[in-house]
Design a protein around this motif. Structure first.
Motif, PDB file in Angstrom:
ATOM      1  N   LEU A  77     -23.596  14.655 -12.031  1.00 56.32           N
ATOM      2  CA  LEU A  77     -23.061  15.499 -10.965  1.00 56.32           C
ATOM      3  C   LEU A  77     -23.913  15.392  -9.702  1.00 56.32           C
ATOM      4  CD1 LEU A  77     -20.906  17.487 -10.126  1.00 56.32           C
ATOM      5  CD2 LEU A  77     -22.299  19.321 -11.084  1.00 56.32           C
ATOM      6  N   ALA A  78     -25.225  15.364  -9.863  1.00 57.25           N
ATOM      7  CA  ALA A  78     -26.125  15.230  -8.706  1.00 57.25           C
ATOM      8  C   ALA A  78     -25.886  13.902  -7.993  1.00 57.25           C
ATOM      9  CB  ALA A  78     -27.571  15.341  -9.153  1.00 57.25           C
ATOM     10  N   ARG A  79     -25.675  12.835  -8.763  1.00 60.07           N
ATOM     11  CA  ARG A  79     -25.396  11.528  -8.149  1.00 60.07           C
ATOM     12  C   ARG A  79     -24.070  11.541  -7.399  1.00 60.07           C
ATOM     13  NH1 ARG A  79     -26.629   7.931 -13.283  1.00 60.07           N
ATOM     14  NH2 ARG A  79     -25.517   9.683 -14.119  1.00 60.07           N
ATOM     15  N   LEU A  80     -23.077  12.211  -7.933  1.00 59.88           N
ATOM     16  CA  LEU A  80     -21.785  12.308  -7.248  1.00 59.88           C
ATOM     17  C   LEU A  80     -21.904  13.090  -5.941  1.00 59.88           C
ATOM     18  CD1 LEU A  80     -19.140  12.979 -10.041  1.00 59.88           C
ATOM     19  CD2 LEU A  80     -19.418  10.927  -8.656  1.00 59.88           C
ATOM     20  N   VAL A  81     -22.635  14.179  -5.982  1.00 54.50           N
ATOM     21  CA  VAL A  81     -22.790  15.016  -4.783  1.00 54.50           C
ATOM     22  C   VAL A  81     -23.479  14.235  -3.667  1.00 54.50           C
ATOM     23  CG1 VAL A  81     -23.983  17.047  -3.874  1.00 54.50           C
ATOM     24  CG2 VAL A  81     -22.691  17.200  -6.001  1.00 54.50           C
ATOM     25  N   ARG A  82     -24.441  13.387  -4.031  1.00 54.72           N
ATOM     26  CA  ARG A  82     -25.143  12.593  -3.016  1.00 54.72           C
ATOM     27  C   ARG A  82     -24.191  11.706  -2.235  1.00 54.72           C
ATOM     28  NH1 ARG A  82     -28.952  10.156  -6.622  1.00 54.72           N
ATOM     29  NH2 ARG A  82     -27.359   8.672  -6.404  1.00 54.72           N
TER      30      ARG A  82
ATOM     31  N   SER B 120     -21.515   0.978  -8.955  1.00 57.88           N
ATOM     32  CA  SER B 120     -22.676   1.137  -9.834  1.00 57.88           C
ATOM     33  C   SER B 120     -23.973   1.235  -9.037  1.00 57.88           C
ATOM     34  CB  SER B 120     -22.756   0.004 -10.851  1.00 57.88           C
ATOM     35  OG  SER B 120     -22.854  -1.239 -10.197  1.00 57.88           O
ATOM     36  N   ARG B 121     -24.085   0.499  -7.948  1.00 56.18           N
ATOM     37  CA  ARG B 121     -25.296   0.589  -7.111  1.00 56.18           C
ATOM     38  C   ARG B 121     -25.395   1.967  -6.476  1.00 56.18           C
ATOM     39  NH1 ARG B 121     -27.946  -2.528  -2.453  1.00 56.18           N
ATOM     40  NH2 ARG B 121     -29.779  -1.204  -2.199  1.00 56.18           N
ATOM     41  N   LEU B 122     -24.292   2.475  -5.964  1.00 57.58           N
ATOM     42  CA  LEU B 122     -24.330   3.793  -5.327  1.00 57.58           C
ATOM     43  C   LEU B 122     -24.669   4.889  -6.329  1.00 57.58           C
ATOM     44  CD1 LEU B 122     -21.278   3.521  -2.928  1.00 57.58           C
ATOM     45  CD2 LEU B 122     -23.698   3.453  -2.323  1.00 57.58           C
ATOM     46  N   MET B 123     -24.192   4.757  -7.541  1.00 55.10           N
ATOM     47  CA  MET B 123     -24.491   5.763  -8.564  1.00 55.10           C
ATOM     48  C   MET B 123     -25.904   5.597  -9.127  1.00 55.10           C
ATOM     49  SD  MET B 123     -22.041   7.848  -8.703  1.00 55.10           S
ATOM     50  CE  MET B 123     -22.235   8.719 -10.235  1.00 55.10           C
ATOM     51  N   ARG B 124     -26.415   4.378  -9.107  1.00 59.48           N
ATOM     52  CA  ARG B 124     -27.742   4.100  -9.656  1.00 59.48           C
ATOM     53  C   ARG B 124     -28.861   4.437  -8.668  1.00 59.48           C
ATOM     54  NH1 ARG B 124     -27.235  -1.269 -10.212  1.00 59.48           N
ATOM     55  NH2 ARG B 124     -28.335  -1.619  -8.288  1.00 59.48           N
ATOM     56  N   ASP B 125     -28.601   4.236  -7.377  1.00 59.50           N
ATOM     57  CA  ASP B 125     -29.625   4.452  -6.346  1.00 59.50           C
ATOM     58  C   ASP B 125     -29.930   5.934  -6.198  1.00 59.50           C
ATOM     59  OD1 ASP B 125     -31.033   2.498  -5.030  1.00 59.50           O
ATOM     60  OD2 ASP B 125     -29.404   1.994  -3.678  1.00 59.50           O
TER      61      ASP B 125
ATOM     62  N   ASP C 262     -30.557   9.688   6.140  1.00 56.92           N
ATOM     63  CA  ASP C 262     -30.305   9.171   7.485  1.00 56.92           C
ATOM     64  C   ASP C 262     -29.292   8.025   7.408  1.00 56.92           C
ATOM     65  OD1 ASP C 262     -31.296   9.029  10.436  1.00 56.92           O
ATOM     66  OD2 ASP C 262     -31.297   6.946   9.714  1.00 56.92           O
ATOM     67  N   TRP C 263     -28.224   8.111   8.183  1.00 52.19           N
ATOM     68  CA  TRP C 263     -27.154   7.129   8.098  1.00 52.19           C
ATOM     69  C   TRP C 263     -27.599   5.728   8.502  1.00 52.19           C
ATOM     70  CZ3 TRP C 263     -23.039  10.744  10.686  1.00 52.19           C
ATOM     71  CH2 TRP C 263     -22.651  11.703   9.757  1.00 52.19           C
ATOM     72  N   HIS C 264     -28.470   5.622   9.506  1.00 51.98           N
ATOM     73  CA  HIS C 264     -28.954   4.300   9.927  1.00 51.98           C
ATOM     74  C   HIS C 264     -29.801   3.673   8.825  1.00 51.98           C
ATOM     75  CE1 HIS C 264     -27.374   4.712  13.949  1.00 51.98           C
ATOM     76  NE2 HIS C 264     -27.906   5.913  14.023  1.00 51.98           N
ATOM     77  N   ASP C 265     -30.609   4.486   8.162  1.00 53.39           N
ATOM     78  CA  ASP C 265     -31.414   3.988   7.045  1.00 53.39           C
ATOM     79  C   ASP C 265     -30.526   3.543   5.886  1.00 53.39           C
ATOM     80  OD1 ASP C 265     -33.701   4.499   8.502  1.00 53.39           O
ATOM     81  OD2 ASP C 265     -34.153   6.379   7.454  1.00 53.39           O
ATOM     82  N   GLN C 266     -29.430   4.260   5.644  1.00 52.40           N
ATOM     83  CA  GLN C 266     -28.496   3.857   4.600  1.00 52.40           C
ATOM     84  C   GLN C 266     -27.899   2.478   4.920  1.00 52.40           C
ATOM     85  OE1 GLN C 266     -25.420   6.794   4.158  1.00 52.40           O
ATOM     86  NE2 GLN C 266     -26.846   8.392   3.510  1.00 52.40           N
ATOM     87  N   GLN C 267     -27.504   2.305   6.162  1.00 53.80           N
ATOM     88  CA  GLN C 267     -26.920   1.032   6.591  1.00 53.80           C
ATOM     89  C   GLN C 267     -27.908  -0.118   6.379  1.00 53.80           C
ATOM     90  OE1 GLN C 267     -24.002   0.237   8.690  1.00 53.80           O
ATOM     91  NE2 GLN C 267     -23.131   2.275   8.851  1.00 53.80           N
TER      92      GLN C 267
END
Length: 57
Positions: free
Chosen positions: A6-11, A35-40, A46-51
């Protein structure tokens, strides 16, 4: 449903709008997989850092 799942989904609610738009339109880079988004666990807020992080691979 476990708390960690649930915490991974909320992120994902904090994913950059441009990344969300790319995913929904199917134009995301190969580095952006479900899988990467759920694993990370340390995806930056910060959106720029995500990019930078997700386009680096």
């Amino acid at each position: 449903m476990s708390r960690s799942y649930l915490a991974r989904l909320v992120r994902l609610a904090y994913l950059a709008p441009s990344l969300t738009k790319a995913i929904l339109s199917g134009a995301q880079t190969a580095a952006i997989t479900p899988s990467r988004l759920m694993r990370d666990t340390r995806l930056p807020l910060d959106w720029h850092d995500q990019q930078r992080l997700l386009s680096a691979d």
